[in-house]
Write an enzyme that holds these catalytic residues in place. Structure first.
Site, PDB file in Angstrom:
ATOM      1  N   MET A 210     -12.021   4.845  -0.354  1.00 36.79           N
ATOM      2  CA  MET A 210     -12.630   5.118   0.951  1.00 36.79           C
ATOM      3  C   MET A 210     -13.297   6.480   0.836  1.00 36.79           C
ATOM      4  O   MET A 210     -12.866   7.473   1.432  1.00 36.79           O
ATOM      5  CB  MET A 210     -11.555   5.075   2.046  1.00 36.79           C
ATOM      6  CG  MET A 210     -11.102   3.645   2.347  1.00 36.79           C
ATOM      7  SD  MET A 210      -9.492   3.588   3.153  1.00 36.79           S
ATOM      8  CE  MET A 210      -8.440   3.655   1.709  1.00 36.79           C
TER       9      MET A 210
ATOM     10  N   ASP B 258      -4.631   3.822  -1.823  1.00 38.37           N
ATOM     11  CA  ASP B 258      -5.682   4.204  -0.881  1.00 38.37           C
ATOM     12  C   ASP B 258      -6.193   5.607  -1.180  1.00 38.37           C
ATOM     13  O   ASP B 258      -5.456   6.582  -1.051  1.00 38.37           O
ATOM     14  CB  ASP B 258      -5.133   4.147   0.547  1.00 38.37           C
ATOM     15  CG  ASP B 258      -4.961   2.716   1.023  1.00 38.37           C
ATOM     16  OD1 ASP B 258      -5.931   1.944   0.925  1.00 38.37           O
ATOM     17  OD2 ASP B 258      -3.845   2.372   1.473  1.00 38.37           O
TER      18      ASP B 258
ATOM     19  N   MET C  16      -8.790   8.482  -0.111  1.00 37.61           N
ATOM     20  CA  MET C  16      -9.588   8.907   1.053  1.00 37.61           C
ATOM     21  C   MET C  16     -10.115  10.318   0.837  1.00 37.61           C
ATOM     22  O   MET C  16      -9.400  11.176   0.323  1.00 37.61           O
ATOM     23  CB  MET C  16      -8.731   8.876   2.313  1.00 37.61           C
ATOM     24  CG  MET C  16      -8.060   7.537   2.567  1.00 37.61           C
ATOM     25  SD  MET C  16      -7.236   7.520   4.161  1.00 37.61           S
ATOM     26  CE  MET C  16      -6.405   5.917   4.076  1.00 37.61           C
TER      27      MET C  16
ATOM     28  N   ASP D 172      -6.614  -6.142   4.544  1.00 39.05           N
ATOM     29  CA  ASP D 172      -5.979  -4.826   4.517  1.00 39.05           C
ATOM     30  C   ASP D 172      -5.984  -4.185   5.902  1.00 39.05           C
ATOM     31  O   ASP D 172      -7.048  -3.940   6.469  1.00 39.05           O
ATOM     32  CB  ASP D 172      -6.755  -3.946   3.518  1.00 39.05           C
ATOM     33  CG  ASP D 172      -6.129  -2.574   3.313  1.00 39.05           C
ATOM     34  OD1 ASP D 172      -5.000  -2.350   3.772  1.00 39.05           O
ATOM     35  OD2 ASP D 172      -6.796  -1.732   2.670  1.00 39.05           O
TER      36      ASP D 172
ATOM     37  N   HIS E  31      -1.358  -1.292  -4.187  1.00 40.31           N
ATOM     38  CA  HIS E  31      -2.607  -0.887  -3.540  1.00 40.31           C
ATOM     39  C   HIS E  31      -2.588   0.632  -3.337  1.00 40.31           C
ATOM     40  O   HIS E  31      -1.677   1.176  -2.725  1.00 40.31           O
ATOM     41  CB  HIS E  31      -2.699  -1.620  -2.194  1.00 40.31           C
ATOM     42  CG  HIS E  31      -3.970  -1.402  -1.445  1.00 40.31           C
ATOM     43  ND1 HIS E  31      -5.104  -2.162  -1.668  1.00 40.31           N
ATOM     44  CD2 HIS E  31      -4.287  -0.532  -0.467  1.00 40.31           C
ATOM     45  CE1 HIS E  31      -6.056  -1.760  -0.839  1.00 40.31           C
ATOM     46  NE2 HIS E  31      -5.597  -0.770  -0.097  1.00 40.31           N
TER      47      HIS E  31
ATOM     48  N   SER F 142       0.853  -1.188   0.000  1.00 40.15           N
ATOM     49  CA  SER F 142       0.000   0.000   0.000  1.00 40.15           C
ATOM     50  C   SER F 142       0.883   1.230   0.000  1.00 40.15           C
ATOM     51  O   SER F 142       1.679   1.437   0.918  1.00 40.15           O
ATOM     52  CB  SER F 142      -0.884   0.009   1.251  1.00 40.15           C
ATOM     53  OG  SER F 142      -1.330   1.329   1.489  1.00 40.15           O
TER      54      SER F 142
ATOM     55  N   MET G 251     -11.321  -5.547   5.795  1.00 33.72           N
ATOM     56  CA  MET G 251     -10.482  -4.614   6.555  1.00 33.72           C
ATOM     57  C   MET G 251     -10.132  -5.209   7.916  1.00 33.72           C
ATOM     58  O   MET G 251     -11.010  -5.643   8.663  1.00 33.72           O
ATOM     59  CB  MET G 251     -11.209  -3.288   6.780  1.00 33.72           C
ATOM     60  CG  MET G 251     -11.500  -2.464   5.527  1.00 33.72           C
ATOM     61  SD  MET G 251     -10.059  -2.051   4.518  1.00 33.72           S
ATOM     62  CE  MET G 251      -9.031  -1.174   5.695  1.00 33.72           C
TER      63      MET G 251
ATOM     64  N   HIS H  50      -8.370   1.352  -3.814  1.00 33.29           N
ATOM     65  CA  HIS H  50      -9.272   1.170  -2.675  1.00 33.29           C
ATOM     66  C   HIS H  50      -9.929   2.512  -2.374  1.00 33.29           C
ATOM     67  O   HIS H  50      -9.287   3.417  -1.839  1.00 33.29           O
ATOM     68  CB  HIS H  50      -8.430   0.665  -1.485  1.00 33.29           C
ATOM     69  CG  HIS H  50      -9.180   0.501  -0.214  1.00 33.29           C
ATOM     70  ND1 HIS H  50      -8.536   0.306   0.996  1.00 33.29           N
ATOM     71  CD2 HIS H  50     -10.512   0.486   0.059  1.00 33.29           C
ATOM     72  CE1 HIS H  50      -9.442   0.173   1.961  1.00 33.29           C
ATOM     73  NE2 HIS H  50     -10.649   0.297   1.424  1.00 33.29           N
TER      74      HIS H  50
END
Ligand code: DX5
Ligand code: ZN
Length: 216
Positions: A66, A33, A35, A171, A31, A6, A135, A64
């Site tokens: 979020m 992330d 957000m 994760d 990966h 990540s 998660m 991913h």
């Protein structure tokens, strides 16, 4: 077992070098992330950064999201070069629509579940999935402590999936010591940020995770 570093724990001012380092170290996918400061209490990157990363690596990009109302942005992320796009079950009332949209755009759809979300959230989208991201921390930050309640949850997810060829990814807080038990419970992808980027030799961590997983 696939290993997905990540980039949340990478040096964002030297991202290309850090990505090259984990690519050379044997990572299977990257990966990313995303957000939004609403679904989670932190803000990271958007499609522009995914597009820039796409040009610098051959690794599949596992994005991913979020973010709330992910269906508004999945198109932008697929066009930016995401190979897999994962949305949170908690972030949209239109989960099936978001997944179908991702598949239609040509990427692999995934659903992420927060630690408190039951696997039954997947029950009516089982045929719309290529991946489930379970998660093992509450999303928002790297470097948090692994929640062991994820072990039985992975088993539940595998039971629900039956024979479908769906990846089960874990994760949050994943370290070498978790790789064996996670494999034994049915995980097929390990996401790790701080354990890989925080190590002096990422290749050793990746190798250790893979061999612990294959020993079970
Ligand atoms: C948490 C992120 C994770 C995180 C993993 O919100 O979804 O991908 O970066 O980092 P570590 O492995 O440090 O927990
Ligand atoms: Zn993540």
């Amino acid at each position: 077992m696939k290993i997905a570093p990540s980039i949340l724990s990478a040096d964002f001012a030297a991202l290309a070098e850090d990505i090259a380092r984990v690519e050379a170290a044997g990572a299977d996918q990257l990966h990313v992330d995303v957000m939004d400061g609403r679904f989670v209490p932190n803000i990271t990157v958007g499609p522009i950064v995914v597009e820039a990363i796409r040009k610098r690596t051959r690794l599949p990009l596992d994005v991913h999201l979020m973010i709330v109302e992910p269906e508004r942005y999945v198109g932008d992320f697929v066009r930016a070069g995401a190979d897999m796009v994962t949305v949170h079950a908690e972030a949209t009332p239109h989960l099936q629509r978001a997944l179908a949209q991702i598949r239609e755009l040509g990427a692999q759809p995934g659903v992420a579940l927060n630690p408190s979300t039951p696997p039954t959230a997947l029950q009516f989208v089982l045929d719309d999935l290529a991946l489930v991201l379970v998660m093992s921390v509450n999303p928002g930050f790297g470097g948090q402590r692994f929640i062991p309640g994820v072990y039985p949850k992975i088993r539940h997810v595998r039971t629900l999936l039956g024979p479908r060829p769906v990846e089960v990814s874990v994760d949050g807080g994943v370290k070498v010591e978790h790789a064996g038990p996670l494999a034994a419970h049915g995980a097929s992808v390990l996401v790790a940020g701080s354990a890989i980027f925080g190590a002096p030799h990422p290749a050793e961590v990746i190798k250790a995770m893979r061999s612990a997983a294959s020993a079970v």
